[in-house]
Design a protein around this motif. Sequence first.
Motif, PDB file in Angstrom:
ATOM      1  N   GLY A   1      -3.322   6.626  14.906  1.00  0.00           N
ATOM      2  CA  GLY A   1      -4.213   6.364  14.766  1.00  0.00           C
ATOM      3  C   GLY A   1      -5.829   6.880  14.283  1.00  0.00           C
ATOM      4  N   ARG A   2      -6.008   7.938  14.012  1.00  0.00           N
ATOM      5  CA  ARG A   2      -6.422   9.145  13.454  1.00  0.00           C
ATOM      6  C   ARG A   2      -6.379   7.902  11.807  1.00  0.00           C
ATOM      7  NH1 ARG A   2      -5.341  12.935  15.865  1.00  0.00           N
ATOM      8  NH2 ARG A   2      -4.048  14.077  14.432  1.00  0.00           N
ATOM      9  N   HIS A   3      -5.574   8.071  11.753  1.00  0.00           N
ATOM     10  CA  HIS A   3      -6.010   7.350   9.452  1.00  0.00           C
ATOM     11  C   HIS A   3      -6.176   6.396  10.116  1.00  0.00           C
ATOM     12  CE1 HIS A   3      -4.466   7.133   5.513  1.00  0.00           C
ATOM     13  NE2 HIS A   3      -3.521   5.913   5.905  1.00  0.00           N
ATOM     14  N   LEU A   4      -6.088   4.864  11.200  1.00  0.00           N
ATOM     15  CA  LEU A   4      -5.758   4.079  10.981  1.00  0.00           C
ATOM     16  C   LEU A   4      -7.640   3.532  11.153  1.00  0.00           C
ATOM     17  CD1 LEU A   4      -3.041   1.975  12.919  1.00  0.00           C
ATOM     18  CD2 LEU A   4      -3.483   1.476  10.681  1.00  0.00           C
ATOM     19  N   ARG A   5      -7.984   4.612  11.995  1.00  0.00           N
ATOM     20  CA  ARG A   5      -9.942   4.623  12.222  1.00  0.00           C
ATOM     21  C   ARG A   5     -10.294   4.559  10.849  1.00  0.00           C
ATOM     22  NH1 ARG A   5     -12.995   4.886  16.595  1.00  0.00           N
ATOM     23  NH2 ARG A   5     -14.437   5.467  15.729  1.00  0.00           N
ATOM     24  N   ARG A   6     -10.083   5.890  10.418  1.00  0.00           N
ATOM     25  CA  ARG A   6     -10.132   5.285   8.527  1.00  0.00           C
ATOM     26  C   ARG A   6     -10.108   5.062   7.168  1.00  0.00           C
ATOM     27  NH1 ARG A   6      -8.463  11.493   9.432  1.00  0.00           N
ATOM     28  NH2 ARG A   6      -6.550  10.653   8.697  1.00  0.00           N
ATOM     29  N   LEU A   7      -8.737   3.896   7.439  1.00  0.00           N
ATOM     30  CA  LEU A   7      -8.769   3.020   6.756  1.00  0.00           C
ATOM     31  C   LEU A   7      -9.021   1.682   6.879  1.00  0.00           C
ATOM     32  CD1 LEU A   7      -6.929   2.309   4.749  1.00  0.00           C
ATOM     33  CD2 LEU A   7      -5.099   1.489   6.594  1.00  0.00           C
ATOM     34  N   ILE A   8      -9.454   1.292   8.424  1.00  0.00           N
ATOM     35  CA  ILE A   8     -10.209   0.454   8.592  1.00  0.00           C
ATOM     36  C   ILE A   8     -12.092   0.859   8.652  1.00  0.00           C
ATOM     37  CG2 ILE A   8     -11.136  -1.042  10.876  1.00  0.00           C
ATOM     38  CD1 ILE A   8      -7.732  -0.842  11.901  1.00  0.00           C
ATOM     39  N   GLU A   9     -12.390   1.525   8.636  1.00  0.00           N
ATOM     40  CA  GLU A   9     -14.118   1.885   8.366  1.00  0.00           C
ATOM     41  C   GLU A   9     -14.375   1.394   7.196  1.00  0.00           C
ATOM     42  OE1 GLU A   9     -14.566   5.742  10.169  1.00  0.00           O
ATOM     43  OE2 GLU A   9     -14.996   4.992  12.125  1.00  0.00           O
ATOM     44  N   GLU A  10     -13.148   2.826   6.308  1.00  0.00           N
ATOM     45  CA  GLU A  10     -13.345   2.128   4.681  1.00  0.00           C
ATOM     46  C   GLU A  10     -13.222   0.682   4.223  1.00  0.00           C
ATOM     47  OE1 GLU A  10     -11.008   3.526   1.095  1.00  0.00           O
ATOM     48  OE2 GLU A  10     -10.479   4.410   1.690  1.00  0.00           O
ATOM     49  N   ARG A  11     -12.385  -0.181   4.891  1.00  0.00           N
ATOM     50  CA  ARG A  11     -12.515  -1.314   4.423  1.00  0.00           C
ATOM     51  C   ARG A  11     -13.526  -2.180   5.175  1.00  0.00           C
ATOM     52  NH1 ARG A  11      -7.664  -4.006   7.076  1.00  0.00           N
ATOM     53  NH2 ARG A  11      -6.225  -2.975   5.323  1.00  0.00           N
ATOM     54  N   ASN A  12     -14.075  -1.457   6.226  1.00  0.00           N
ATOM     55  CA  ASN A  12     -15.751  -2.114   6.605  1.00  0.00           C
ATOM     56  C   ASN A  12     -16.440  -2.719   5.399  1.00  0.00           C
ATOM     57  OD1 ASN A  12     -13.963  -3.262   8.550  1.00  0.00           O
ATOM     58  ND2 ASN A  12     -14.770  -2.782  10.339  1.00  0.00           N
TER      59      ASN A  12
ATOM     60  N   ALA B   1       1.012  -1.104   0.129  1.00  0.00           N
ATOM     61  CA  ALA B   1       0.166   0.288   0.376  1.00  0.00           C
ATOM     62  C   ALA B   1       0.620   1.345  -0.149  1.00  0.00           C
ATOM     63  CB  ALA B   1      -0.341   0.273   1.325  1.00  0.00           C
ATOM     64  N   ARG B   2       0.463   2.094  -0.085  1.00  0.00           N
ATOM     65  CA  ARG B   2       0.824   3.323  -0.094  1.00  0.00           C
ATOM     66  C   ARG B   2       0.179   4.697   1.290  1.00  0.00           C
ATOM     67  NH1 ARG B   2       1.634   4.218  -4.610  1.00  0.00           N
ATOM     68  NH2 ARG B   2      -0.420   5.467  -5.686  1.00  0.00           N
ATOM     69  N   HIS B   3       0.616   5.277   2.271  1.00  0.00           N
ATOM     70  CA  HIS B   3       0.101   5.609   2.918  1.00  0.00           C
ATOM     71  C   HIS B   3       0.888   6.751   3.554  1.00  0.00           C
ATOM     72  CE1 HIS B   3      -2.966   3.432   3.515  1.00  0.00           C
ATOM     73  NE2 HIS B   3      -2.384   1.920   3.385  1.00  0.00           N
TER      74      HIS B   3
ATOM     75  N   GLY C   1       6.734  -5.064   8.489  1.00  0.00           N
ATOM     76  CA  GLY C   1       6.398  -4.144   8.326  1.00  0.00           C
ATOM     77  C   GLY C   1       6.326  -2.780   8.680  1.00  0.00           C
ATOM     78  N   PRO C   2       5.526  -1.763   8.347  1.00  0.00           N
ATOM     79  CA  PRO C   2       5.935  -0.487   9.202  1.00  0.00           C
ATOM     80  C   PRO C   2       5.693  -0.478  10.289  1.00  0.00           C
ATOM     81  CG  PRO C   2       3.940  -0.291   8.204  1.00  0.00           C
ATOM     82  CD  PRO C   2       3.953  -1.697   8.110  1.00  0.00           C
TER      83      PRO C   2
END
Length: 124
Positions: free
Chosen positions: A98-109, A27-29, A56-57
């Motif tokens: 943390g905010r970025h991961l939350r948005r990413l997981i919500e999008e994936r869900n 991925a690219r973040h 990983g990162p």
Amino acid sequence: MRSSGERAVAGVTSGRIGPGEQVTWRARHFGVRFRMTSRITAYERPHRFVDEQLRGPFAAFRHEHRFEPVDGGTVMRDQVRFRAPFGPLGRLVEPVLGRHLRRLIEERNRHVAAAAERAAADLD
């Protein structure tokens, strides 16, 4: 996951993943390309599973997925615990991550829910 170009590139790349199996994501973040390999470390179908970063990162990354039956469907809940790399310097950016991961997981869900609903409609 168009916004990050995220895709599975090794290990289990389609279908169901099971206990002890691995998947590598690319991925690219934040403009940075990376790879992350995770292993399923707990698997209690149909209630929960846990994936943890092997490479990983992150300094550490653990993602627990819980599934709870509700009237006419299922609620999925995620709990993510992570530590940024680079020790004390990394801890300064953990709120942003943390905010970025939350948005990413919500999008994936949302993607997972849509795929599950399509599959259920195909069974009707």
